[in-house]
Design a protein around this motif. Sequence first.
Motif, PDB file in Angstrom:
ATOM      1  N   ARG A 157     -41.332 -30.692 -46.898  1.00 54.10           N
ATOM      2  CA  ARG A 157     -40.801 -31.463 -47.945  1.00 54.10           C
ATOM      3  C   ARG A 157     -41.593 -31.463 -49.728  1.00 54.10           C
ATOM      4  NH1 ARG A 157     -38.892 -36.372 -44.721  1.00 54.10           N
ATOM      5  NH2 ARG A 157     -40.819 -37.416 -46.235  1.00 54.10           N
ATOM      6  N   ALA A 158     -42.751 -30.976 -49.356  1.00 53.78           N
ATOM      7  CA  ALA A 158     -43.541 -30.992 -50.776  1.00 53.78           C
ATOM      8  C   ALA A 158     -43.110 -30.467 -51.634  1.00 53.78           C
ATOM      9  CB  ALA A 158     -45.645 -30.817 -50.313  1.00 53.78           C
ATOM     10  N   GLY A 173     -44.333 -31.151 -37.377  1.00 55.35           N
ATOM     11  CA  GLY A 173     -46.249 -30.371 -38.121  1.00 55.35           C
ATOM     12  C   GLY A 173     -45.914 -30.140 -39.382  1.00 55.35           C
ATOM     13  N   LEU A 174     -46.833 -29.128 -39.661  1.00 53.45           N
ATOM     14  CA  LEU A 174     -46.539 -28.485 -40.844  1.00 53.45           C
ATOM     15  C   LEU A 174     -45.315 -27.895 -41.906  1.00 53.45           C
ATOM     16  CD1 LEU A 174     -49.701 -27.982 -42.710  1.00 53.45           C
ATOM     17  CD2 LEU A 174     -49.236 -25.843 -41.645  1.00 53.45           C
ATOM     18  N   GLN A 208     -51.537 -27.289 -47.759  1.00 54.56           N
ATOM     19  CA  GLN A 208     -50.829 -27.059 -47.177  1.00 54.56           C
ATOM     20  C   GLN A 208     -50.952 -25.471 -46.906  1.00 54.56           C
ATOM     21  OE1 GLN A 208     -47.112 -29.165 -47.242  1.00 54.56           O
ATOM     22  NE2 GLN A 208     -48.547 -30.901 -47.035  1.00 54.56           N
ATOM     23  N   TYR A 209     -50.589 -24.227 -47.644  1.00 55.12           N
ATOM     24  CA  TYR A 209     -51.116 -22.967 -47.539  1.00 55.12           C
ATOM     25  C   TYR A 209     -51.994 -22.775 -46.679  1.00 55.12           C
ATOM     26  CZ  TYR A 209     -46.620 -20.834 -48.976  1.00 55.12           C
ATOM     27  OH  TYR A 209     -44.714 -20.463 -49.263  1.00 55.12           O
ATOM     28  N   TYR A 210     -53.508 -23.574 -47.893  1.00 49.49           N
ATOM     29  CA  TYR A 210     -54.269 -23.040 -47.037  1.00 49.49           C
ATOM     30  C   TYR A 210     -54.505 -23.186 -45.658  1.00 49.49           C
ATOM     31  CZ  TYR A 210     -56.474 -21.885 -51.626  1.00 49.49           C
ATOM     32  OH  TYR A 210     -56.650 -20.831 -52.927  1.00 49.49           O
ATOM     33  N   LEU A 211     -54.198 -23.703 -44.896  1.00 46.05           N
ATOM     34  CA  LEU A 211     -54.188 -24.993 -43.573  1.00 46.05           C
ATOM     35  C   LEU A 211     -53.727 -23.803 -43.368  1.00 46.05           C
ATOM     36  CD1 LEU A 211     -53.737 -28.236 -44.246  1.00 46.05           C
ATOM     37  CD2 LEU A 211     -55.661 -26.966 -43.519  1.00 46.05           C
ATOM     38  N   LEU A 265     -47.150 -30.272 -55.842  1.00 39.44           N
ATOM     39  CA  LEU A 265     -47.666 -28.486 -55.793  1.00 39.44           C
ATOM     40  C   LEU A 265     -48.710 -28.758 -55.575  1.00 39.44           C
ATOM     41  CD1 LEU A 265     -46.846 -26.006 -57.146  1.00 39.44           C
ATOM     42  CD2 LEU A 265     -47.315 -26.764 -59.421  1.00 39.44           C
ATOM     43  N   TYR A 266     -49.935 -29.644 -56.016  1.00 39.74           N
ATOM     44  CA  TYR A 266     -51.204 -29.437 -55.316  1.00 39.74           C
ATOM     45  C   TYR A 266     -51.545 -29.416 -53.926  1.00 39.74           C
ATOM     46  CZ  TYR A 266     -53.845 -29.249 -59.838  1.00 39.74           C
ATOM     47  OH  TYR A 266     -53.787 -28.742 -61.057  1.00 39.74           O
ATOM     48  N   GLU A 267     -50.309 -30.704 -52.905  1.00 39.33           N
ATOM     49  CA  GLU A 267     -50.310 -31.205 -51.436  1.00 39.33           C
ATOM     50  C   GLU A 267     -50.300 -29.315 -51.084  1.00 39.33           C
ATOM     51  OE1 GLU A 267     -47.762 -33.566 -48.641  1.00 39.33           O
ATOM     52  OE2 GLU A 267     -47.623 -33.315 -50.992  1.00 39.33           O
TER      53      GLU A 267
END
Length: 118
Positions: A40-41, A33-34, A78-81, A72-74
Motif C-alpha cells: 500500500r505504501a 500484515g507487513l 518497512q524494508y528495515y523491518l 516513501l519514508y514509510e
Amino acid sequence: MEYNKLEVWIEARKLVNLLYDSSKVFPKEELFGLTNQMRRAAISIPSNIAEGCGRQTSKDTINFLHISRGSLYELETQYYLALDQNYINEANFNIALVQIQLCKKLLNGFINYYKSKI
C-alpha cells in the motif's frame, strides 16, 4: 519540466515492482500484515505523484508530493523491518534502499521545483 515528472514517476514505479518481487517470499501469515502495508505504501508513491500533477495549483501539487514522500519514508522503514525479520536478504534490501534513495532525491527536487513556482 515534464521530463522530471516522468522520471520521478518511472523510478517510483520501479520501486513498486521491486517490492512486489521481493515480497513474494514473505511468510503467508504476513500477507495481511507487513506485506499488505508495504504494498500500500509503495503504490501510494507513484499514485500521489500522478494525482498531484493533475491538480490545478502548485500548492495542491506540493501537498500530494509531500504525501508521496511520506509514503516513501514509510516504505523505507518497512524494508528495515522486513530485513530485521529476515523476510528479505541484505542484497535485496540494499537494492531497494538504493532505489528509495533515488526516489527521495528526485521527489525532493520535484517538490523544490513546485515551491519555486509559488
